[in-house]
Design a protein around this motif. Structure first.
Motif, PDB file in Angstrom:
ATOM      1  N   TYR A 117       0.849  -1.193   0.000  1.00 10.92           N
ATOM      2  CA  TYR A 117       0.000   0.000   0.000  1.00 10.92           C
ATOM      3  C   TYR A 117       0.884   1.242   0.000  1.00 10.92           C
ATOM      4  CZ  TYR A 117      -3.488   3.427   1.466  1.00 10.92           C
ATOM      5  OH  TYR A 117      -4.315   4.519   1.531  1.00 10.92           O
ATOM      6  N   VAL A 118       0.572   2.216  -0.875  1.00  7.96           N
ATOM      7  CA  VAL A 118       1.409   3.418  -0.997  1.00  7.96           C
ATOM      8  C   VAL A 118       0.630   4.703  -0.746  1.00  7.96           C
ATOM      9  CG1 VAL A 118       3.070   2.330  -2.538  1.00  7.96           C
ATOM     10  CG2 VAL A 118       1.050   3.449  -3.513  1.00  7.96           C
ATOM     11  N   GLY A 119      -0.590   4.591  -0.211  1.00  7.83           N
ATOM     12  CA  GLY A 119      -1.364   5.789   0.112  1.00  7.83           C
ATOM     13  C   GLY A 119      -2.322   6.183  -0.995  1.00  7.83           C
ATOM     14  N   LYS A 120      -2.808   7.404  -0.950  1.00  9.19           N
ATOM     15  CA  LYS A 120      -3.763   7.910  -1.936  1.00  9.19           C
ATOM     16  C   LYS A 120      -3.043   8.798  -2.939  1.00  9.19           C
ATOM     17  CE  LYS A 120      -7.837   7.772   1.050  1.00  9.19           C
ATOM     18  NZ  LYS A 120      -8.964   8.559   1.611  1.00  9.19           N
ATOM     19  N   ILE A 121      -3.229   8.487  -4.231  1.00  5.90           N
ATOM     20  CA  ILE A 121      -2.608   9.255  -5.311  1.00  5.90           C
ATOM     21  C   ILE A 121      -3.621   9.421  -6.439  1.00  5.90           C
ATOM     22  CG2 ILE A 121      -0.316   8.354  -4.712  1.00  5.90           C
ATOM     23  CD1 ILE A 121      -0.479   6.587  -7.196  1.00  5.90           C
ATOM     24  N   PRO A 122      -3.351  10.282  -7.400  1.00  6.06           N
ATOM     25  CA  PRO A 122      -4.292  10.446  -8.526  1.00  6.06           C
ATOM     26  C   PRO A 122      -4.343   9.181  -9.393  1.00  6.06           C
ATOM     27  CG  PRO A 122      -2.784  12.311  -8.367  1.00  6.06           C
ATOM     28  CD  PRO A 122      -2.255  11.258  -7.454  1.00  6.06           C
ATOM     29  N   ASN A 123      -5.557   8.760  -9.762  1.00  7.48           N
ATOM     30  CA  ASN A 123      -5.692   7.640 -10.695  1.00  7.48           C
ATOM     31  C   ASN A 123      -5.696   8.181 -12.123  1.00  7.48           C
ATOM     32  OD1 ASN A 123      -8.199   8.707 -11.203  1.00  7.48           O
ATOM     33  ND2 ASN A 123      -9.363   6.996 -10.335  1.00  7.48           N
ATOM     34  N   PRO A 124      -5.780   7.333 -13.157  1.00  6.47           N
ATOM     35  CA  PRO A 124      -5.738   7.833 -14.544  1.00  6.47           C
ATOM     36  C   PRO A 124      -6.806   8.869 -14.863  1.00  6.47           C
ATOM     37  CG  PRO A 124      -5.357   5.476 -14.525  1.00  6.47           C
ATOM     38  CD  PRO A 124      -5.724   5.849 -13.119  1.00  6.47           C
ATOM     39  N   SER A 125      -7.923   8.858 -14.118  1.00  2.38           N
ATOM     40  CA  SER A 125      -8.990   9.843 -14.357  1.00  2.38           C
ATOM     41  C   SER A 125      -8.772  11.133 -13.581  1.00  2.38           C
ATOM     42  CB  SER A 125     -10.349   9.241 -13.971  1.00  2.38           C
ATOM     43  OG  SER A 125     -10.611   8.087 -14.731  1.00  2.38           O
TER      44      SER A 125
END
Length: 491
Positions: A125-133
């Motif tokens: 798990y690496v946290g919350k990041i922007p997805n492709p959208s």
């Protein structure tokens, strides 16, 4: 037999000056027992501790298995109480489980592998990041490391579903340029449904995937970090060295940054354990040992189950597909893709069909039926003709006339003739056929009457024409049939 402590007590009292009688009275045991113990001590015999049976002895094997399944002491106590009738206390179970775990958690072996033999995979798990959208979502990094060279592949994902897990495998294989013999996986829900080291139940899609690429997947034991130490270290390294303290504005920036980090940092540094550069070791010794990649990617499909009907078919989407007859009544597994339907029994492929367009249609492979069900008309005629020939020439002529008169309904009368042979023997049936033919009859009932009434030896020459004069009519007049069937004597 006395316990070890009693031997020590007797010796201590004797050394203090008490005689045998006094010791026996103090300990409430027989004086002869005291004498025998002192004699053994005097002779220097070793006093062995008595093996005392434990209430857990009949249950230890079961307890060991449940410990491997990572069940708690309380759960193990509950299970064996309900399943085996164990009547001991929970504390006894608790102490034994702790002792067993302590005695089996101290020594580890170094796992060495050959080039191309093994890869290990895991998520981190690496946290919350922007997805492709562009939406901020929870993210994981998928990692696969080659156990020999330590070359690693990493990819950012936003779920741990089966399709994602498999796609990551394919991307890793393409990155390495080949497939290892085995892939060691953590007990991920995407691949393993039940964390049982001895009989893992593989997720159906992942099982089909590893067969497609020709590698063997090996699940790690639960909470056994030494089984997957290389990938544990790899995931920790990418999280701390790439993700920690870095922030990008978009998914594409994260993706590009991770790719550059893999190429220029992770796989190009001197590895802390091997003291060699993973990329160089891979090129020199491991790359050529990998199995070639299937050029066509894995075909995902829909999985479902169906029961095999007595007609050797299963039903899917209002159409019917054949299955080997030995699987009748069994629940089989279907993998539905765009063009094919593959049918499995216990993970073994047993039938493949082109998907039918339409409704109420059948796709049938004749080899799925028993052999006797798929013989051609010509084959059946030949077989029965040979059986009639074994009876005799008249029986063969009888068969030929029946077949000539009715090409489509010859089976039942000929089968009846063969049953008469079983009952009366070939000789009698041959004579009965000869007599029936003489009177122009090719009916089974005529043969049966002749055999049962024993008139197969009577003469057939009566001086009266037995054959109708009508062209192509081989039947006698009805009055003569009446005489024959009533078995009146022909003069």
């Amino acid at each position: 037999m006395l316990r070890e402590a009693m031997y020590t007590t007797i010796q201590t009292l004797f050394d203090k000056g008490y005689n045998k009688t006094q010791i026996a009275e103090m300990l409430e045991i027989d004086r002869g027992t005291v004498r025998n113990v002192l004699k053994k001590i005097e002779n220097g015999e070793e006093i062995k501790r008595k093996n005392v049976a434990s209430i857990l002895d009949p249950y230890k094997e079961i307890i060991h298995i449940k410990i491997q399944q990572e069940l708690s002491a309380m759960r193990i106590y509950q299970d064996i109480s309900e399943e085996t009738g164990y009547t001991g206390s929970y504390d006894t179970i608790k102490k034994y489980v702790k002792k067993y775990k302590d005695s089996n958690s101290r020594v580890y072996m170094v796992n060495t592998t050959l080039p191309g033999e093994e890869a290990q995979v895991d998520f981190g798990y690496v946290g919350k990041i922007p997805n492709p959208s562009g939406d901020i979502k929870k993210a994981w990094v998928f990692c696969m490391i080659l156990s020999y060279s330590r070359l690693m592949y990493c990819e950012i994902v936003f779920n741990q579903e089966v399709r994602t897990f498999i796609k990551c495998h394919e991307n890793a294989f393409r990155y390495f340029g080949g497939v290892t013999e085995t892939v060691k996986i953590d007990n991920l829900k995407a691949a393993i449904l039940e964390a049982n080291f001895y009989e893992p139940i593989y997720q159906r899609e992942y099982e089909a995937f590893n067969k497609y690429y020709g590698f063997l997947s090996i699940p790690c034991r639960v909470r056994t970090p030494t089984d997957k130490a290389k990938i544990e270290s790899g995931v920790k390294y990418v999280k701390n060295n790439f993700f920690k303290g870095r922030s990008f504005n978009s998914y594409e920036e994260y993706k590009k940054g991770l790719s550059n980090w893999l190429e220029n940092r992770c796989n190009s540094r001197i590895h802390g354990t091997t003291k060699r550069i993973p990329k160089e070791v891979f090129q020199e010794k491991e790359k050529q040992t990998l199995r070639s990649i299937n050029p066509k990617g894995y075909d995902f499909g829909i999985w479902t189950t169906r029961k095999v009907n007595v007609n050797c078919h299963i039903s899917y989407d209002s159409n019917f597909y054949s299955v080997p007859y030995k699987n009748i009544g069994e629940d089989v597994t279907l993998k539905i893709s765009d063009k094919l339907i593959k049918i499995y029994s216990h993970y073994e492929l047993i039938a493949t069909h082109i998907k039918i367009e339409g409704k109420g249609l059948f796709s049938t492979n004749n080899i799925h039926y028993p052999e006797y069900k798929v013989k051609t008309k010509t084959q059946l005629q030949y077989e029965y003709r040979q059986k009639m020939l074994e009876i005799g020439p008249s029986a063969l002529e009888f068969f030929d006339k029946v077949l000539d008169k009715n090409q489509n309904h010859w089976g039942k009368p000929i089968y009846g003739v063969l049953k008469l042979k079983d009952k009366f023997g070939s000789d009698i049936v041959e004579k009965a056929c000869k007599r029936a033919l003489a009177f122009g009859s090719i009916k089974y009932q005529t043969l049966k009457n002749i055999c049962e009434k024993g008139i197969y030896e009577q003469p057939t020459d009566t001086g009266v024409s037995l054959i109708s004069k009508a062209e192509n009519d081989i039947h006698r007049p009805l009055s003569e049939y009446a005489n024959l069937l009533s078995l009146k004597e022909v003069r």
